[in-house]
Scaffold this motif. Structure first.
Motif: not given
Ligand code: SF4
Ligand code: 13P
Length: 343
Positions: A295, A124, A237, A209
């Motif tokens: 993501c 993350c 976020e 993020c």
């Molecule tokens: Fe991390 Fe953003 Fe993925 Fe959520 S969406 S796991 S905050 S990188």
């Protein structure tokens, strides 16, 4: 030893029964295109058999792809719900279909259970943005000011903080401390959003993020121009200019609940892609316009890796006990505060 004898014999498993395939097919109907069902059903049947063999459950985050979310998850939710569900389960093994900090949180709550993350690369960008030394430096800079950490951090960072929060309960956690100022790490955008909801002064960190910070206000303005009347819902976020254009701001589960409650004709979820696919399967009468930011960490979790994880019991999350003891306090303090106003 001959070369042949050094190669492990493949594990031969019986083909899934017709009944198991039918159950898997039923779970996926309406959630993935029909042509994909035949590909996923045997894997889902295999995972179901492995779960029974291992006394395991699959906890899945709202960003998992539909074949995981609808196909094999026993329980689904946002980060706070996953932590709460992990604290309630009786199963011996938890497979965390999400990212590493979520698996660590489940392990902190369940030190005696086996917690598996199917891919160690499921990280993350927020968790990567701050180290334990950074938190110690903040404490030195602001003596006596309590530190709230978003749950999207490593256990080692949590161990340096007073209390955790998620996007569901951030405001309530901040206010629970009874302090005029708090240090809030690591998400600069979530902390800016919290600052608009409370009189407590927020000292931020500059993490972000990488999925949500890519949205810009113009994306939402263009959506409204193309689809007059559209309901736009955003995750906290996202940058402040994006949240200012949204009709509602909430955690992933807060966003889903808002759609369930409001039943808009057309909606856009300003967050990770897979969530719209998962909610659209539940609410087919709603038109989901899908701006798509993936993501890359969440997407490392696949059905194949979940099956392999249960077969090999890898990768089991282990946390150094000295770190775990302190990090657990921060998580348990959060769970005691409960779900709040944040969405
Ligand atoms: Fe991390 Fe953003 Fe993925 Fe959520 S969406 S796991 S905050 S990188
Ligand atoms: P939620 O707690 O809202 O599910 O958020 C987790 C996350 O990683 C969002 O990017």
């Amino acid at each position: 030893m001959t070369i042949e004898s050094a190669v492990a014999a493949p594990v031969v498993r019986p083909a899934p029964s017709r009944a198991a395939l039918d159950r898997a097919t039923k779970r996926l109907q309406g959630a993935v295109p029909d042509v994909e069902i035949a590909v996923h059903a045997p894997l889902i049947a295999r995972i179901e058999a492995l779960k029974a063999e291992r006394d395991a459950i699959v906890l899945a985050h709202n960003y998992m792809t539909p074949e995981i979310f609808h196909g094999v998850a026993d329980l689904v939710g946002d980060s706070l719900a996953l932590a709460n569900l992990a604290s309630e389960t009786e199963a011996s093994v938890i497979v965390l279909a999400g990212v590493h900090f979520m698996a660590e949180t489940a392990k902190l709550i369940n030190p005696d259970k086996t917690v598996l993350i199917p891919d160690l690369g499921a990280g993350c960008s927020l968790a990567e943005s701050i180290t334990p030394a950074d938190v110690r430096a903040l404490r030195a800079q602001y003596p006596g000011v309590p530190v709230v950490t978003y749950v999207n951090t490593s256990a080692a960072v949590k161990a340096e903080c007073d209390i955790c929060c998620t996007s569901s309960n951030a405001v309530e956690v901040v206010e629970s401390l009874g302090s005029d100022r708090v240090i809030f790490v690591p998400d600069q955008y979530l902390s800016a959003h919290v600052a608009t909801q409370t009189d407590v002064e927020i000292i931020p960190w500059d993490g972000a993020c990488e999925v949500h910070e890519r949205f810009v206000a113009q994306d939402l303005i263009s959506l409204r121009e193309s689809w007059p009347g559209i309901e736009i819902i955003a995750h906290p976020e996202c940058p402040q200019e994006v949240l200012a254009e949204a009709d509602f701001v909430g955690s992933t589960s807060g966003m889903i609940q808002h759609v369930r409650d409001q039943r808009p004709e057309r909606v856009a979820l300003i967050t990770e892609c897979s969530m719209s696919d998962n909610v659209a399967a539940e609410l087919p009468e709603i038109d989901f316009v899908r701006p798509c930011n993936l993501c890359p960490y969440m997407k490392r979790i696949t059905l194949t890796k979940i099956a392999r994880s249960l077969e090999t019991m890898q990768h089991a999350v282990e946390i150094d006990e000295a770190v775990a003891g302190r990090a657990r306090i921060a998580v348990e303090r959060m769970l005691a505060v409960g779900r709040g106003r944040g969405g």
